[in-house]
Scaffold this active site. Structure first.
Site, PDB file in Angstrom:
ATOM      1  N   LYS A 131       0.677  -1.195  -0.067  1.00 27.92           N
ATOM      2  CA  LYS A 131       0.064  -0.053   0.018  1.00 27.92           C
ATOM      3  C   LYS A 131       0.844   1.212  -0.168  1.00 27.92           C
ATOM      4  O   LYS A 131       1.918   1.082   0.588  1.00 27.92           O
ATOM      5  CB  LYS A 131      -0.963  -0.026   1.223  1.00 27.92           C
ATOM      6  CG  LYS A 131      -2.086   1.062   1.348  1.00 27.92           C
ATOM      7  CD  LYS A 131      -3.327   0.114   0.609  1.00 27.92           C
ATOM      8  CE  LYS A 131      -4.567   0.950   0.314  1.00 27.92           C
ATOM      9  NZ  LYS A 131      -5.516   0.138  -0.318  1.00 27.92           N
ATOM     10  N   ASP A 168      -7.100   4.033  -4.676  1.00 29.30           N
ATOM     11  CA  ASP A 168      -7.718   4.149  -3.451  1.00 29.30           C
ATOM     12  C   ASP A 168      -8.075   5.514  -3.215  1.00 29.30           C
ATOM     13  O   ASP A 168      -8.335   6.158  -4.327  1.00 29.30           O
ATOM     14  CB  ASP A 168      -6.631   3.664  -2.283  1.00 29.30           C
ATOM     15  CG  ASP A 168      -7.368   3.221  -0.896  1.00 29.30           C
ATOM     16  OD1 ASP A 168      -7.748   1.973  -0.895  1.00 29.30           O
ATOM     17  OD2 ASP A 168      -7.406   4.022   0.110  1.00 29.30           O
TER      18      ASP A 168
HETATM   19  P1  NDP Z   1     -12.822   7.722  -3.228  1.00 27.68           P
HETATM   20  O1  NDP Z   1     -11.819   8.581  -3.138  1.00 27.68           O
HETATM   21  O2  NDP Z   1     -13.683   7.598  -4.463  1.00 27.68           O
HETATM   22  O3  NDP Z   1     -14.327   8.227  -2.272  1.00 27.68           O
HETATM   23  C1  NDP Z   1     -13.976   8.369  -0.838  1.00 27.68           C
HETATM   24  C2  NDP Z   1     -15.215   8.617  -0.161  1.00 27.68           C
HETATM   25  O4  NDP Z   1     -15.325   8.364   1.118  1.00 27.68           O
HETATM   26  C3  NDP Z   1     -15.643  10.088  -0.440  1.00 27.68           C
HETATM   27  O5  NDP Z   1     -17.271  10.194  -0.419  1.00 27.68           O
HETATM   28  C4  NDP Z   1     -14.990  11.005   0.812  1.00 27.68           C
HETATM   29  O6  NDP Z   1     -15.739  12.132   0.952  1.00 27.68           O
HETATM   30  C5  NDP Z   1     -15.096   9.783   1.713  1.00 27.68           C
HETATM   31  N1  NDP Z   1     -14.275  10.030   2.687  1.00 27.68           N
HETATM   32  C6  NDP Z   1     -12.808   9.592   2.572  1.00 27.68           C
HETATM   33  N2  NDP Z   1     -12.298  10.055   3.836  1.00 27.68           N
HETATM   34  C7  NDP Z   1     -13.131  10.466   4.671  1.00 27.68           C
HETATM   35  C8  NDP Z   1     -12.936  10.842   6.018  1.00 27.68           C
HETATM   36  N3  NDP Z   1     -11.854  10.829   6.585  1.00 27.68           N
HETATM   37  N4  NDP Z   1     -14.205  11.248   6.646  1.00 27.68           N
HETATM   38  C9  NDP Z   1     -15.419  11.274   5.883  1.00 27.68           C
HETATM   39  N5  NDP Z   1     -15.473  10.785   4.541  1.00 27.68           N
HETATM   40  C10 NDP Z   1     -14.338  10.493   3.888  1.00 27.68           C
HETATM   41  O7  NDP Z   1     -12.369   6.540  -2.553  1.00 27.68           O
HETATM   42  P2  NDP Z   1     -12.889   5.094  -2.822  1.00 27.68           P
HETATM   43  O8  NDP Z   1     -14.147   4.828  -3.084  1.00 27.68           O
HETATM   44  O9  NDP Z   1     -11.966   4.342  -3.743  1.00 27.68           O
HETATM   45  O10 NDP Z   1     -12.529   4.466  -1.105  1.00 27.68           O
HETATM   46  C11 NDP Z   1     -13.310   4.115  -0.241  1.00 27.68           C
HETATM   47  C12 NDP Z   1     -13.032   3.312   0.562  1.00 27.68           C
HETATM   48  O11 NDP Z   1     -12.759   1.957   0.053  1.00 27.68           O
HETATM   49  C13 NDP Z   1     -11.485   3.357   1.211  1.00 27.68           C
HETATM   50  O12 NDP Z   1     -11.745   2.891   2.663  1.00 27.68           O
HETATM   51  C14 NDP Z   1     -10.648   2.458   0.376  1.00 27.68           C
HETATM   52  O13 NDP Z   1      -9.642   2.032   1.103  1.00 27.68           O
HETATM   53  C15 NDP Z   1     -11.643   1.182   0.310  1.00 27.68           C
HETATM   54  N6  NDP Z   1     -11.400   0.292  -0.949  1.00 27.68           N
HETATM   55  C16 NDP Z   1     -11.137   0.868  -2.268  1.00 27.68           C
HETATM   56  C17 NDP Z   1     -10.740   0.059  -3.488  1.00 27.68           C
HETATM   57  C18 NDP Z   1     -10.860   0.791  -4.801  1.00 27.68           C
HETATM   58  O14 NDP Z   1     -10.578  -0.156  -5.560  1.00 27.68           O
HETATM   59  N7  NDP Z   1     -10.957   1.893  -4.757  1.00 27.68           N
HETATM   60  C19 NDP Z   1     -10.749  -1.125  -3.137  1.00 27.68           C
HETATM   61  C20 NDP Z   1     -10.917  -1.697  -1.776  1.00 27.68           C
HETATM   62  C21 NDP Z   1     -11.253  -0.945  -0.754  1.00 27.68           C
HETATM   63  P3  NDP Z   1     -14.732  13.324   0.705  1.00 27.68           P
HETATM   64  O15 NDP Z   1     -15.050  13.592  -0.865  1.00 27.68           O
HETATM   65  O16 NDP Z   1     -15.820  14.410   1.393  1.00 27.68           O
HETATM   66  O17 NDP Z   1     -13.425  13.414   1.255  1.00 27.68           O
HETATM   67  O1  2IT Z   2      -7.796  -1.673  -0.728  1.00 27.56           O
HETATM   68  C1  2IT Z   2      -7.537  -2.118  -1.995  1.00 27.56           C
HETATM   69  O2  2IT Z   2      -8.030  -3.449  -2.165  1.00 27.56           O
HETATM   70  C2  2IT Z   2      -7.528  -1.255  -3.166  1.00 27.56           C
HETATM   71  N1  2IT Z   2      -7.530   0.188  -2.862  1.00 27.56           N
HETATM   72  C3  2IT Z   2      -7.400  -1.662  -4.511  1.00 27.56           C
HETATM   73  C4  2IT Z   2      -6.071  -2.352  -4.727  1.00 27.56           C
HETATM   74  C5  2IT Z   2      -5.430  -2.754  -6.106  1.00 27.56           C
HETATM   75  O3  2IT Z   2      -4.420  -3.012  -6.460  1.00 27.56           O
HETATM   76  O4  2IT Z   2      -6.440  -2.655  -6.986  1.00 27.56           O
END
Ligand code: NDP
Ligand code: 2IT
Length: 448
Positions: free
Chosen positions: A128, A168
């Site tokens: 990560k 992420d």
């Molecule tokens: P994005 O950046 O697309 O979206 C993040 C969302 O979460 C936004 O709505 C953001 O709001 C909100 N958010 C982030 N930080 C905070 C905070 N500290 N407090 C309140 N709201 C918050 O990210 P993803 O959708 O990709 O990721 C969301 C979650 O999913 C994370 O935990 C990530 O690790 C996990 N994840 C992502 C994967 C991926 O493929 N992208 C895979 C597996 C897990 P705002 O815009 O206001 O900050």
């Molecule tokens: O938390 C996760 O699994 C991710 N942000 C996706 C990682 C990836 O390599 O696609």
């Protein structure tokens, strides 16, 4: 040497070695609770110190990232890549751009990734990375200059057989494109060193949808295993990013009703349920206009609750899809009291240890992120495969593979998660199943 292994003794040593890394402590504690009893029953892991080795990253790379903002100011951020474990494949995991990023957060994420990637059944190790750079309010050119500078160092540490980063929080198609451009320029190679790429240069269909879709599929699996279904269920989702929006889309397609979304400004309540037209509007708002969820509420005349989380809204199913520790014990109690039957985590570690205990005690279904959100990295693994064979699969074929992988992940949880009472403990199941594959590979390599 490890005769006195217990969760408490193990955690006390880990905390001493990693002072102040509270998120990392939390992630390891959750795993240790499931895995220590298993290790005590299987002394070969204890004798080889496998858990001690698995909780120490192979290496953590920390570097300066210098870039110039639009006003000509020189800006300095800190960049990281934590290469956690490559026992079963090249390091693999996302890059996060958020002001809260620090070593503890990236170590917790890298550690979780070890188990998640193992569960996908694909050959991927765990890593990560990211930076405390805040993309909010930055121009495209500022983001580009940051990403190029970040990759100027990262290029030395990644490659299709070494370490394959992806997105992420704060890293989507735009950032991956800037980073891939710089990787290609500096390395003079065109290969699959990043995933989440655009289709024009080696991306996979369904990658952007994969985490959210996979989370909806995981919930569907948990429900069907308990003779239930998604049809007609009222769903509460947090987040309004990549994971939340595509989770909402798949839930809608599978017949459920999504009544909330949130961002760091608050949550929106839509009692009638979000539909495809509203979702398209939201996707445009979040990925192109880069606006706030409050604008969505305003546009559709919906109630917006500033600075609040959606967990007090009565629902059948809950999907935390924003960030770590966004659901505490009080929230969990409210969900249970309001009749919530199941929780499936799109985010990584969104539920505190105290809140997990509330779900466990109430015996509601609880799918931890390392199982429920593994669809994203799974399709990243499929992108690596397509890059290797220089072919692109159709959306249907890729989604079918994703669906199949989510079923396999669920099956592994079931295999190791059953409790004597009959309660299906998905945390225990995911942790033990994820552990075995990596631990056996490490054992096979001998000590080192
Ligand atoms: P994005 O950046 O697309 O979206 C993040 C969302 O979460 C936004 O709505 C953001 O709001 C909100 N958010 C982030 N930080 C905070 C905070 N500290 N407090 C309140 N709201 C918050 O990210 P993803 O959708 O990709 O990721 C969301 C979650 O999913 C994370 O935990 C990530 O690790 C996990 N994840 C992502 C994967 C991926 O493929 N992208 C895979 C597996 C897990 P705002 O815009 O206001 O900050
Ligand atoms: O938390 C996760 O699994 C991710 N942000 C996706 C990682 C990836 O390599 O696609």
């Amino acid at each position: 040497m490890y005769d006195d292994l217990s969760v408490e003794s193990f955690m006390s040593g880990l905390k001493k070695r990693n002072p102040d890394e509270v998120e990392f402590h939390q992630a390891v504690h959750e795993v240790a609770q499931s895995v220590v009893p298993y290790i005590l029953d299987n002394p070969k892991y204890q004798e080889a110190g496998i858990l001690q080795r698995m909780t120490e990253p192979d290496r953590s790379i920390i570097f300066r990232v210098v870039w110039e903002d639009d006003a000509g100011n020189i800006r300095v951020n800190r960049g990281y890549r934590v290469q956690f474990n490559n026992a079963i494949g090249p390091y693999k995991g996302g890059l996060r751009l958020h002001p809260s990023v620090n070593l503890s957060i990236l170590k917790f994420l890298g550690f979780e990734q070890t188990f998640k990637n193992s569960l996908t059944t694909l050959p991927m190790g765990a890593g990560k990375g990211g930076s405390d750079f805040d993309p909010k309010g930055k121009s495209d050119r500022e983001v580009m200059r940051f990403c190029q500078s970040f990759m100027t160092e990262l290029v030395h540490h990644i490659g299709p057989h070494t370490d394959v980063p992806a997105g992420d929080i704060g890293v989507g198609a735009r950032e991956i494109s800037y980073m891939f451009g710089q990787y290609k320029r500096l390395s003079t190679r065109f290969d699959g060193a990043l995933t989440g790429k655009a289709m024009e240069f080696g991306g996979s269909l369904i990658r952007k949808e994969a985490t959210g879709y996979g989370n909806a599929y995981f919930m569907q699996e948990m429900l069907s295993h308990h003779d239930e279904g998604l049809e007609g269920k009222t769903c509460v989702i947090s987040g309004a990013g990549n994971v939340a929006l595509y989770c909402a889309q798949k839930l809608m397609q599978l017949g459920a009703k999504v009544i909330t979304l949130s961002d760091s400004g608050g949550f929106v309540l839509d009692p009638a349920g979000i539909d495809e037209e509203k979702l398209e509007w939201l996707l445009d708002l979040k990925t192109r206009r880069r606006g706030r969820l409050s604008e969505y509420a305003e546009n559709y005349g919906l109630e917006f609750f500033p600075d609040r989380k959606p967990w007090r809204v009565p629902c059948d199913l809950a999907f935390p899809c924003a960030t770590q520790n966004e659901l505490g014990a009080g929230d969990a109690l409210a969900l249970v009291e309001n009749g919530c039957k199941a929780v499936s985590e799109g985010a990584n570690m969104p539920t505190t240890l105290e809140a997990i205990k509330v779900f466990r005690d109430a015996e509601i279904l609880y799918g931890p992120g390392k199982a429920a959100n593994a669809g994203g990295v799974a399709v990243s693994g499929l992108e690596m495969t397509q890059n290797s064979i220089r072919l692109t699969w159709t959306a249907e074929e890729t989604e079918e593979r994703l669906r199949d992988i989510m079923k396999k992940i669920h099956r592994q949880c079931i295999q190791h998660g059953a409790e004597p009472s009959g309660y299906m403990n998905y945390v225990k199941g995911a942790n033990i199943a994820g552990f075995i594959k990596v631990a056996d590979a490490m054992l096979a390599y001998g000590v080192g």
